[in-house]
Scaffold this active site. Structure first.
Site, PDB file in Angstrom:
ATOM      1  CG  HIS A 123       8.777  -1.148  -7.405  1.00  0.00           C
ATOM      2  ND1 HIS A 123       9.366  -0.702  -8.696  1.00  0.00           N
ATOM      3  CD2 HIS A 123       7.656  -1.135  -7.382  1.00  0.00           C
ATOM      4  CE1 HIS A 123       8.125  -0.742  -9.419  1.00  0.00           C
ATOM      5  NE2 HIS A 123       7.301  -0.916  -9.151  1.00  0.00           N
ATOM      6  CG  ASP A 200      10.607   3.535  -3.430  1.00  0.00           C
ATOM      7  OD1 ASP A 200       9.109   4.439  -3.215  1.00  0.00           O
ATOM      8  OD2 ASP A 200       9.614   2.809  -4.344  1.00  0.00           O
ATOM      9  CD  GLN A 203       3.265   0.695  -2.149  1.00  0.00           C
ATOM     10  OE1 GLN A 203       2.241   0.579  -1.474  1.00  0.00           O
ATOM     11  NE2 GLN A 203       2.871   0.610  -3.060  1.00  0.00           N
ATOM     12  CE  LYS A 226       2.126   3.325  -5.895  1.00  0.00           C
ATOM     13  NZ  LYS A 226       2.130   2.528  -6.822  1.00  0.00           N
ATOM     14  CB  CYS A 366       7.842  -3.949 -10.112  1.00  0.00           C
ATOM     15  SG  CYS A 366       6.399  -3.354 -11.385  1.00  0.00           S
TER      16      CYS A 366
END
Lengths: 413, 150
Positions: A123, A200, A203, A226, A366
């Protein structure tokens, strides 16, 4: 035990509303999830009865607010099995958490010629901060190429480590392709080469049980919004000794120990990295969100998401002229499915879905370098969460067929 | 008039727009070109490159390339068609009229007759997030004209 989805749905009033005359089918969970009553109510309860600024207040409300933030920090530390609450730094979002490391670690520790290792599926938030750092430090950016199915492999990654690799920053679950990364082996690889790892987890953390100690990562970044929490709150987990050695990120109130006109000493962890008044209500409500997730349990969430993802893939693969991106094997996937309908632009696809009440995301997600690699302007993306149902996916299927009809996508063309 | 669901969609994607989207009449690159512009919509990734030949102060040939949704591509095609034969000053005025139509709610009837076909973008105004798609080519034009002037 199967997930009691109807019970969960009752906690989300928004799921009962109509969009363009149709029942809302919310499949944009990778962008942000909806918020359960429990989170929204706690936010209102805090502002209604406990609101005050935290720290340094001798009055009762300030003490209450401070305690509530501390308690939320503790919950989030336990949620990812962080060894201590002070290894949890609150930021605005995942992006800010990554920027924090790029600044506070990078500017102190990176030298000219050092290498920052990334992947080609990141991203922009796990790419641009490193570009900025590389430029300032004279460091080199290196990239692990993803496999043809969009996954990352430790063997491929190994080839890109050198004696100058200082940090390996990679996604745990691609927001664009849904591919799941071998987080543990990738972090171990970084350790083997004496480099740090930054994961990261934007998600990943909302969908999988996370144990930072078992994963062996040095930094983990994720966002509350999220995972049923409010917008405006993100988390950086960092290994304590690394956080201790880093310079502060932003300067200001709360992050100091003593201040003179010409200098200051800095506060202890985690406050050293939390300059200014944080999103107090949001942090407290985030605590309620992780409680909510823990009560459902990731085993059931995982099983349910897999069921939904399999159905989504079935629907898409049965339609001629529909391209599906990302891993073929369901084991390599999270609940994110990217696709295109013939040569129709993803925005136009999304518009038809919207007319059917189905919310999906369209565009480059992104991830412009990845889209360029795939030679597409973007994709349409559906992403599921614990409250989605199989009947909702039939509405998705109907919208898909409608998009094909509307733009006259046939295999003959 | 409130439209819902399909009627609203039909109104957004009028047949004439789909036709312009599929049309290749003005796609490509004008060679030689003495008016050039390039623009992208960073939010959606749409890109438009505009090239035009200006002869005796008039746009003799206008072409666009790039990629984007039905709205942005159809709008680019209609713009290219409307611009051919116009002076630079007329082009500037058409751009102004188009932006007034999309952004300020100017009635379709107020559009100059050269922009007759553009009236088919009327339905886009009901979808605020799509208005920017229709503006991309025209913004590229405005910028190209300004750069040429300076």
């Amino acid at each position: 035990m199967p997930l009691d989805v109807e019970k969960i749905r009752r906690d989300f009033p928004i799921l009962g509303r109509a969009v363009r005359g149709k029942p809302l089918v919310y499949l944009d969970n990778a962008a942000t999830t909806q918020k359960p009553r429990q989170v929204v109510e706690l936010l209102a309860h805090f502002y209604g009865l406990h609101n005050a600024n935290i720290h340094r207040g001798v009055h009762t409300l300030s003490g209450e607010a401070t305690k509530l933030v501390d308690r939320a920090r503790g919950k989030i530390a336990r949620f990812i099995n962080a060894p201590k609450p002070q290894t949890i730094v609150f930021t605005r979002n995942t992006t800010e958490a990554i920027n924090l490391v790029a600044r506070a670690w990078g500017e102190r520790c990176l030298k000219a010629g050092d290498e920052i290792l990334l992947t080609d599926i990141e991203h922009h938030s796990n790419l641009v901060p490193w570009q900025m750092l590389a430029q300032r430090a004279g460091a080199k950016l290196c990239f692990v190429e993803s496999e043809p199915d969009g996954t990352l492999s430790a063997e491929t990654a190994r080839r890109h480590f050198t004696a100058r690799t200082r940090i390996f920053a990679f996604t745990a679950l691609s927001n664009a392709l849904g591919s799941v990364s071998p987080v543990g082996p990738l972090a171990a690889l970084a350790r083997e080469y004496g480099a740090l790892s930054l994961v990261d987890g934007a998600q990943w953390v909302p969908h999988r049980p996370t144990d930072v100690q078992a994963l062996g990562c040095d930094f983990l970044a994720f966002s509350a919004h999220k995972m049923f929490g409010p917008t405006g709150v993100g988390v950086l987990y960092g290994r304590e000794d690394l956080l201790e050695a880093m310079d502060p990120f932003l300067g200001g109130g709360d992050m100091i120990s003593e201040v003179w006109l010409d200098r200051a000493t800095y506060n202890e962890l985690p406050y050293k990295f939390e300059a200014g008044t944080p999103d107090i209500g949001g942090i407290i409500a985030f605590g309620a969100a992780v409680d909510y997730l823990a009560a459902i349990g990731f085993e059931d969430i995982g099983r349910h998401e897999r069921l939904l993802s399999e159905r989504l893939l079935d629907i898409l693969r049965c339609e001629a002229e529909v391209a599906v991106y990302g891993p073929r094997r369901i084991e390599d996937r999270g609940g994110v499915v990217s696709f295109n309908v013939g040569d129709v632009h993803p925005h136009d696809v999304g518009q038809i879905f919207d007319a059917e009440g189905v919310a999906i995301r369209v565009g480059h997600h992104c991830c412009q370098p990845l889209m360029r690699k795939l030679n597409i302007p973007g994709t349409a993306r559906a992403s599921v969460y614990a409250y989605n149902t199989l009947p909702e996916l039939e509405a998705f299927a109907k919208a898909l067929r409608k998009a094909k009809e509307f733009f006259r996508v046939t295999s003959a063309r | 008039m409130t439209l819902e669901g399909d009627a609203e969609l039909q109104d957004l994607y009028r047949d004439v727009l789909i036709d312009y989207f599929r049309s290749t009449a003005h796609k490509g690159v004008a060679e030689p070109a003495n008016l050039r512009g390039r623009g992208a919509n960073p939010i959606c990734g749409d890109e438009v490159e505009l090239t035009a030949a200006v002869e005796d102060g008039r746009l003799s040939k206008v072409r666009f390339s790039g990629h984007g949704c039905v709205i942005s591509q159809a709008s680019s095609a209609m713009m290219a068609e409307a611009l051919e034969g116009k002076t630079l000053e007329e082009a500037r005025k058409l751009a102004g009229a188009f932006k007034a139509f999309m952004l300020e709610g100017a009635p379709a009837a107020a559009l100059p007759e050269e922009l007759d076909e553009v009236r088919s973008l009327d339905g886009v105004r009901r979808f605020p997030v799509r208005i920017k798609c229709s503006l991309l080519a025209w913004n590229v034009l405005i910028q190209a004209l300004e750069e040429r002037q300076s």
